[in-house]
Scaffold this active site. Structure first.
Site, PDB file in Angstrom:
ATOM      1  N   HIS A  72      73.573  -0.681  14.936  1.00  0.00           N
ATOM      2  CA  HIS A  72      73.438   0.537  15.740  1.00  0.00           C
ATOM      3  C   HIS A  72      74.756   0.877  16.428  1.00  0.00           C
ATOM      4  O   HIS A  72      75.560   0.001  16.751  1.00  0.00           O
ATOM      5  CB  HIS A  72      72.293   0.425  16.746  1.00  0.00           C
ATOM      6  N   ASP A  74      74.913   3.029  19.265  1.00  0.00           N
ATOM      7  CA  ASP A  74      74.775   3.278  20.692  1.00  0.00           C
ATOM      8  C   ASP A  74      74.985   1.997  21.485  1.00  0.00           C
ATOM      9  O   ASP A  74      74.798   0.886  20.979  1.00  0.00           O
ATOM     10  CB  ASP A  74      73.409   3.885  21.019  1.00  0.00           C
ATOM     11  N   ASP A 105      77.284  -6.103  21.374  1.00  0.00           N
ATOM     12  CA  ASP A 105      76.024  -5.395  21.088  1.00  0.00           C
ATOM     13  C   ASP A 105      76.279  -3.905  20.874  1.00  0.00           C
ATOM     14  O   ASP A 105      76.192  -3.131  21.812  1.00  0.00           O
ATOM     15  CB  ASP A 105      75.054  -5.620  22.252  1.00  0.00           C
ATOM     16  N   GLU A 139      69.081   2.948  18.986  1.00  0.00           N
ATOM     17  CA  GLU A 139      68.368   1.666  18.935  1.00  0.00           C
ATOM     18  C   GLU A 139      68.033   1.168  20.324  1.00  0.00           C
ATOM     19  O   GLU A 139      66.978   0.556  20.535  1.00  0.00           O
ATOM     20  CB  GLU A 139      69.219   0.622  18.196  1.00  0.00           C
ATOM     21  N   GLU A 140      68.926   1.402  21.285  1.00  0.00           N
ATOM     22  CA  GLU A 140      68.720   0.875  22.633  1.00  0.00           C
ATOM     23  C   GLU A 140      67.592   1.588  23.375  1.00  0.00           C
ATOM     24  O   GLU A 140      67.187   1.154  24.446  1.00  0.00           O
ATOM     25  CB  GLU A 140      70.016   0.977  23.448  1.00  0.00           C
ATOM     26  N   GLU A 165      72.823  -7.640  14.501  1.00  0.00           N
ATOM     27  CA  GLU A 165      72.810  -7.896  15.949  1.00  0.00           C
ATOM     28  C   GLU A 165      73.470  -9.247  16.253  1.00  0.00           C
ATOM     29  O   GLU A 165      73.462 -10.154  15.412  1.00  0.00           O
ATOM     30  CB  GLU A 165      71.367  -7.915  16.463  1.00  0.00           C
ATOM     31  N   HIS A 377      74.813  -6.354  27.099  1.00  0.00           N
ATOM     32  CA  HIS A 377      74.462  -5.546  28.279  1.00  0.00           C
ATOM     33  C   HIS A 377      75.168  -6.021  29.551  1.00  0.00           C
ATOM     34  O   HIS A 377      74.871  -5.511  30.635  1.00  0.00           O
ATOM     35  CB  HIS A 377      72.942  -5.518  28.518  1.00  0.00           C
TER      36      HIS A 377
END
EC number: 3.5.1.18
Length: 405
Positions: A72, A74, A105, A139-140, A165, A377
């Site tokens: 992903h 984003d 991520d 995705e997030e 991931e 994150h």
């Protein structure tokens, strides 16, 4: 054959880290990747969700089998930039680490996959099958990019799927699902001096929460046999063995009442209250089971006052623990990462929920990518430079080996 230098590979990651895709603007990454791939004669297509959010699809090779590889574009919000040691949207190379939002991520995993495709294409190493890159938006949040690609048929002919991931050198053959459930109680407002003239929504919702708590307790008393085995993952992260009861928590069904709101002022009978649940589903207790459970408790407590809404629902995904992708990863990756690869189920979710659903077609499946999952994150997010670079070679060998099976 290596086409790009180490410096080139780091520069390419820096270029997409620079693009601020905090839950938006993935189309800019799509345009960058489309231009990059075209330089190596790789065709690609942008699949738009809207004017600023889009997916990218690219292919090399031809015919069956088809291996889908996905990451992903984003990233989560970087928060206060002043809290970061280095600017979050500038890649900083320091002490063997590449700092920046999304390095782990998961722009690191995405770019490693893209470079692996480029080098396989340039070396003409792919003699059989197709590699299909699916770079996704959203995705997030709600996985709507992945869902759009699934709806448009981009997964219909795939034999295998790798999600890149960050996995801390763990190869995941399956993962749990996730549901958000919002229960609303509606009563009748009245002055607090005359509560008998109203209907207290908080009281009704408390009854619901207590009954659901008992239902969950009953479920966990029988939740002892699991198709998904998350114990290896947990033991690696905790650096200790875990007991049988603890294993049932990690590998089994999980339900949490995480939000409870009711009433607006102290001298009024509350006319509305809401409770939010996050549910981690497993094959034994799937989304259908959860919906039926909430409806059953609502009927028992008071269906005249209670409703449930499910704003998001992502299925658990399972494949064979020793499927060919997992076999190739555990055989090939140790040559580059210099440690054995642990095989486990994942307690989180990925875009595979939207791509594969419950995987009724038994697609070979793996989640495996560079980066330590604990860094996702976080402020001062980073990926180890050697890990990012080594996974490019891992991917090249795994992709090629899988398609030549």
């Amino acid at each position: 054959m290596t086409v790009l230098s180490e410096q080139d590979k780091i520069r390419l990651l820096a270029d997409i880290v620079k693009i601020q895709t905090e839950n938006d603007h993935e189309i800019e990454v799509c345009e960058y990747l489309k231009d990059l791939l075209s330089q190596y004669d790789i065709d690609s297509k942008i699949v738009k969700v809207n004017d600023s959010r889009a997916n990218l699809v690219a292919e090399i090779g031809s015919g069956a089998p088809v291996l889908a590889i996905s990451g992903h574009m984003d990233v989560v919000d970087a928060g206060d930039h002043d809290d970061w040691t280095f600017p979050p949207f500038e890649l900083t190379d320091k002490d063997g680490k590449l700092f920046g939002r999304g390095t782990t991520d998961m722009k690191g995993g995405l770019m490693a996959m893209v470079i692996a495709m480029i080098e396989l294409k340039q070396s003409n190493a792919l003699k059989q099958g197709t590699i299909r890159l699916l770079a996704t938006t959203g995705e997030e949040t709600e996985q709507y990019g992945a869902q759009l690609l699934a709806d448009e048929g981009y997964l219909d002919d795939v034999s295998g799927l790798i999600i890149g991931e960050p996995t801390s050198n763990i190869a995941y053959y399956a993962h749990k699902g996730s549901m958000s459930c919002v229960v609303t109680a509606k009563g009748k407002a009245a002055h607090s001096s005359m509560p008998h003239l109203g209907t207290n929504a908080v009281d009704i919702l408390v009854d619901f929460v207590n009954e659901m708590k008992q239902e969950y307790k009953n479920i966990k008393e029988h939740d002892k046999v699991h198709e998904l085995d998350a114990v290896p993952m947990i033991e690696k992260h905790l650096h200790r063995k875990i007991g049988e009861e603890e294993s049932h928590i990690y590998s089994g069904f999980v339900m949490l009442n995480s939000v409870f709101n009711g009433g607006k002022q102290v001298n009024s009978v509350p006319h509305k209250a809401t409770a939010k649940y996050n549910v981690r589903t497993v094959p034994e207790y799937d989304s259908t089971f959860v919906k039926d459970l909430f409806e059953k408790v609502i009927r028992h407590v008071g269906e005249d006052y209670l409703t449930v809404d499910i704003p998001s629902s992502h299925d658990p995904v399972a494949s064979d623990r020793d499927n060919p992708l997992i076999q190739n990863i555990t055989r090939i990756a140790p040559n580059y990462v210099h440690e054995d690869i642990v095989v486990s189920a994942l307690i989180g979710t990925t875009d595979a929920s939207s791509f594969l659903g419950t995987n009724e077609n038994n697609v070979d499946f793996a989640v495996f990518g560079p980066g330590e999952s604990i860094m996702a994150h976080r402020v001062d997010e980073f990926i180890r430079k050697d890990m990012y670079l080594s996974y490019i070679d891992v991917y090249k060998d795994v992709f090629k080996a899988y398609l030549e099976k």
